[in-house]
Design a protein around this motif. Structure first.
Motif, short mmCIF file in Angstrom:
data_model
loop_
_atom_site.label_atom_id
_atom_site.label_comp_id
_atom_site.label_asym_id
_atom_site.label_seq_id
_atom_site.Cartn_x
_atom_site.Cartn_y
_atom_site.Cartn_z
N ARG A 148 32.60 -20.58 68.72
CA ARG A 148 32.06 -21.34 69.85
C ARG A 148 31.04 -22.39 69.40
NH1 ARG A 148 32.70 -23.71 74.02
NH2 ARG A 148 31.31 -23.57 75.80
N GLU A 154 37.24 -24.01 72.70
CA GLU A 154 37.20 -23.72 74.14
C GLU A 154 37.19 -22.20 74.33
OE1 GLU A 154 37.29 -25.82 76.74
OE2 GLU A 154 37.26 -27.59 75.44
N THR A 155 36.48 -21.73 75.36
CA THR A 155 36.41 -20.28 75.56
C THR A 155 37.81 -19.68 75.80
OG1 THR A 155 35.87 -20.67 77.88
CG2 THR A 155 34.04 -20.21 76.42
N LYS A 156 38.68 -20.44 76.45
CA LYS A 156 40.04 -19.93 76.70
C LYS A 156 40.77 -19.62 75.40
CE LYS A 156 41.32 -21.56 81.22
NZ LYS A 156 41.29 -22.87 81.87
N ILE A 157 40.61 -20.53 74.43
CA ILE A 157 41.29 -20.34 73.14
C ILE A 157 40.69 -19.15 72.39
CG2 ILE A 157 41.68 -21.40 70.87
CD1 ILE A 157 41.82 -24.10 72.47
N CYS A 159 39.28 -16.52 73.69
CA CYS A 159 39.77 -15.30 74.35
C CYS A 159 41.15 -14.93 73.86
CB CYS A 159 39.83 -15.51 75.87
SG CYS A 159 38.20 -15.50 76.62
N LYS A 160 42.02 -15.95 73.75
CA LYS A 160 43.38 -15.70 73.33
C LYS A 160 43.41 -15.20 71.89
CE LYS A 160 47.72 -18.12 73.34
NZ LYS A 160 47.97 -19.40 72.67
N THR A 165 38.92 -10.69 77.37
CA THR A 165 38.88 -11.32 78.69
C THR A 165 37.69 -12.29 78.70
OG1 THR A 165 37.35 -9.70 79.63
CG2 THR A 165 39.72 -9.20 79.77
N GLN A 166 37.71 -13.23 79.65
CA GLN A 166 36.60 -14.19 79.77
C GLN A 166 35.26 -13.46 79.92
OE1 GLN A 166 36.23 -17.67 80.17
NE2 GLN A 166 38.34 -18.39 80.20
N ASP B 16 28.61 -21.37 78.72
CA ASP B 16 30.04 -21.20 78.46
C ASP B 16 30.92 -21.52 79.66
OD1 ASP B 16 29.74 -20.32 75.77
OD2 ASP B 16 28.96 -18.44 76.56
N ARG B 17 30.32 -21.57 80.84
CA ARG B 17 31.09 -21.95 82.01
C ARG B 17 30.12 -22.48 83.07
NH1 ARG B 17 32.38 -17.67 86.65
NH2 ARG B 17 30.63 -16.24 86.41
#
Lengths: 191, 82
Positions: A148, A154-157, A159-160, A165-166, B16-17
């Motif tokens: 990060r 990106e946080t989505k990437i 997580c994957k 989970t987020q 982060d969001r």
């Protein structure tokens, strides 16, 4: 086949001359250790050599090599976790829980710091301390932090790639930042 | 009313969001009344800025030792069976 290998060898040798320095600087900033950075750059060029025709466009060679190096750095941090006795995520969490009382109020509130983080960009002694603190993080917090904050993923990437989970990731990143802040306060900003 | 413990978590989560409006409001309310969390947030933000500058805005330019480069060249020559 032999001809192909020879061709890629020439390319790679030229790349060492051209790209060893930027790759080394990249690895040094992220690991804080010259010897480790040298090894990782060496492994990167070897991986590039072995991948043979994995790469064709000269224009993006550095980007491609940096991508290989980035994964080597993550592997290095994962390997470190096996060797060192870093805290588990649960141990780290219960350590953090002790900063607060039963109502969730600070028991050990943040202290006021003797120096400012903004003055530390080029203070190599500070970054030594930073890397000790980073190395001491639990393994998932460290990997998430590196992805990060250093790689700006990106946080989505993240997580994957880390199968989280987020909500999990937010907690893990919080743990990383909070423990780093605490470690830097004790070992740098308050000394 | 948020606890300090929850506030610390939300401060990080906000990096982060984009926090939902009610969380942002609760966070602001807590920070208005809590000096410790206000310091905590300032320090976390200062560290985030520092990491940003160190790793992105102003990358290091330390060159690699020539001996280390020579070693890589040698290994590549050997590995490719020249």
């Amino acid at each position: 086949m032999e001809k192909e290998l020879k061709q890629s060898k020439t390319d790679i040798s030229a790349w060492v001359g051209q790209y060893a320095d930027p790759l080394f600087a990249y690895a040094l900033a992220r690991t804080g250790r010259g010897d480790v950075a040298e090894d990782l750059v060496q492994e990167t060029f070897l991986a590039a050599l072995k991948s043979g025709d994995g790469f064709r466009q000269e224009s993006a060679a550095l980007t491609w090599l940096t991508g290989i190096l980035r994964h080597k750095i993550l592997d290095y941090y994962r390997g470190l976790a096996k060797k060192s006795a870093s805290l588990t995520e649960e141990q780290a969490q219960s350590h953090m829980d002790r900063w607060f009382d039963e109502k969730g109020m600070w028991k050990t509130p943040p202290k006021s710091w003797a120096s400012s983080p903004s003055d530390m960009v080029e203070n190599e002694e500070f970054w030594q301390t930073f890397h000790h603190c980073l190395d001491a993080l639990p393994v998932q917090s460290r990997e998430a932090f590196v992805r990060r904050m250093m790689d700006e993923e990106e946080t989505k990437i993240i997580c994957k790639e880390m199968a989280l989970t987020q909500t999990n990731l937010w907690v893990i990143l919080h743990r990383g930042r909070a423990l780093l802040r605490d470690c830097l306060e004790k070992n740098w900003f308050m000394r | 009313m948020l606890s300090c413990k929850e506030t610390a978590r939300l401060i990080s989560e906000g990096a982060d969001r984009s926090l939902p409006l009610h969380r942002r409001f609760a966070l602001r309310l807590h920070l208005m009344m809590c000096d410790a969390c206000t310091s905590y947030r300032r320090q976390i933000q200062a560290l985030q800025d520092l990491f940003q500058r160190r790793f992105h805005n102003k990358p290091l330019t330390t060159p690699m030792q020539p001996e280390a480069k020579d070693k890589i060249m040698k290994i590549i020559r050997r590995e490719s069976g020249a």
